[in-house]
Write a protein that holds these residues in place. Structure first.
Motif, short mmCIF file in Angstrom:
data_model
loop_
_atom_site.label_atom_id
_atom_site.label_comp_id
_atom_site.label_asym_id
_atom_site.label_seq_id
_atom_site.Cartn_x
_atom_site.Cartn_y
_atom_site.Cartn_z
N GLY A 181 -7.42 3.19 -7.30
CA GLY A 181 -6.96 3.62 -5.98
C GLY A 181 -5.44 3.62 -5.93
O GLY A 181 -4.77 3.25 -6.90
N TYR A 182 -4.91 4.06 -4.81
CA TYR A 182 -3.45 4.09 -4.64
C TYR A 182 -3.10 3.47 -3.30
O TYR A 182 -3.91 3.49 -2.36
N GLU A 183 -1.88 2.94 -3.22
CA GLU A 183 -1.37 2.40 -1.95
C GLU A 183 0.12 2.66 -1.91
O GLU A 183 0.81 2.46 -2.92
N VAL A 184 0.62 3.11 -0.76
CA VAL A 184 2.06 3.33 -0.66
C VAL A 184 2.73 2.04 -0.18
O VAL A 184 2.22 1.35 0.69
N LEU A 185 3.88 1.74 -0.80
CA LEU A 185 4.59 0.48 -0.54
C LEU A 185 6.09 0.74 -0.41
O LEU A 185 6.58 1.76 -0.91
#
Ligand SMILES: Nc1ncnc2c1ncn2[C@@H]1O[C@H](COP(=O)(O)OP(=O)(O)O)[C@@H](O)[C@H]1O
Ligand SMILES: Cc1cn([C@H]2C[C@H](O)[C@@H](COP(=O)(O)O)O2)c(=O)[nH]c1=O
Length: 220
Positions: free
Chosen positions: A182-186
Motif C-alpha cells: 500500500g501507499y501513504e502520503v507523509l
C-alpha cells in the motif's frame, strides 16, 4: 505558444482529476485531445480518478513512441488539438523527449501529470526528465495531508502495514488499499522517521512511551 506542462504532486492530490477536468473543459469547447496513460490502477487504456470518473486512454507502453504515433494519427487525417499524459512518472526519459518534440514540432500543448518522487524519495526517471524539459512545473493546489496535519510532500510504501525503503521502483497500488502493498502520503519529517499513521498510533498507545514531565524550572 504551445507548452509542455508538468502537473506534479504526491499520490492522491488530485492529478488525474485535474487531467479529466482539463479534458472536459476543452472538449466542451469543441477541441479534441489525445489522452495517454501508463499503468493506471483501473487497468490498461484507462485514466481514472478517485472521484469515480474514468475515461478511455491510449496505453503508452515501454516501446511506445508518442511523436511517431501522433504524426501517424495526423497524417491519416486525424485531429489532435492537445495531449494529456497521466502517470507520466512511469514514462522513459526518451518518451518525455518525444512529448517535448510534440510541443515544438507539432505545436500541440502537452499536459503531463505524475508524482515526482518514489517511495524512497528518489526521482522517477520520467519525472526527472519532465522537470528538465517542461516549460512549467505546476504543483497542485489541493494539498494531500500527512497524518500529523502537515502538507504531505512524500510518498511512503508499506508492505504488510510496515513502511519500507527497499524494493522495485514501480509497484502499482493505492493509498488506503489494505493490500499487501500500500501507499501513504507523509510530510518529509515523518517520511524520514518512517512514521506512518499506524506506527504513530501504536507508539502513542505503547506502555513503553512514558508521559514527559516538564523540566523542573518550568513547574509551577
Ligand atoms: N469521497 C470523496 N469526496 C471528495 N473528494 C474526494 C473523495 N475521494 C477522493 N477525493 C479527492 O480526490 C483526490 C484524489 O484524486 P485523484 O485524481 O485520484 O488523485 P491523484 O491522481 O493525484 O492520485 C483526493 O485528494 C481528494 O481531494
Ligand atoms: C510512490 C510510488 C508509487 N507508485 C505507483 C502507485 C500508483 O499506482 C502510482 C501513483 O498513482 P497516483 O494516481 O498518483 O496515486 O504510482 C510506484 O509504482 N512506485 C512508487 O514508489
Amino acid at each position: 505558444m504551445p507548452e509542455l506542462v508538468f502537473f506534479s504532486g504526491t499520490m492522491d492530490c488530485g492529478k488525474s482529476t485535474l487531467a479529466l477536468q482539463i479534458e472536459h473543459n476543452r472538449s466542451a469547447r469543441g477541441l479534441q485531445g489525445m489522452i495517454f496513460t501508463r499503468n493506471d490502477r483501473a487497468g490498461a487504456g484507462k485514466l481514472s480518478s478517485r472521484l469515480g470518473l474514468v475515461t478511455e486512454a491510449v496505453e503508452a507502453a515501454e516501446e511506445f513512441d508518442f511523436y511517431a504515433y501522433l504524426v501517424d494519427h495526423l497524417s491519416r487525417g486525424g485531429r489532435c488539438d492537445y495531449v494529456i499524459a497521466d502517470e507520466a512518472q512511469f514514462l522513459a526519459p526518451e518518451q518525455i523527449d518525444q512529448l517535448a518534440r510534440v510541443v515544438d514540432d507539432l505545436e500541440l500543448d502537452v499536459f503531463a501529470f505524475g508524482i515526482t518522487t518514489d517511495f524512497r524519495s528518489k526521482l522517477f526517471p520520467g519525472s526527472q526528465r519532465l522537470v528538465e524539459l517542461a516549460d512549467r512545473v505546476e504543483v497542485l493546489q489541493v494539498e494531500a495531508l500527512c497524518w500529523c496535519g502537515a502538507r504531505a510532500t512524500h510518498n511512503a510504501r508499506t508492505v504488510g502495514g510496515v513502511m519500507v525503503v527497499e524494493g522495485a521502483q514501480v509497484v502499482v497500488g493505492d493509498v488506503n488499499a489494505g493490500n499487501e502493498v500500500g501507499y501513504e502520503v507523509l510530510c518529509r519529517r515523518h517520511h524520514r522517521r518512517r512514521m506512518t499513521a499506524a506506527t504513530a498510533r501504536a507508539a502513542a498507545l505503547s506502555p513503553d512511551v512514558l508521559p514527559v514531565e516538564p523540566p523542573v524550572s518550568t513547574r509551577s
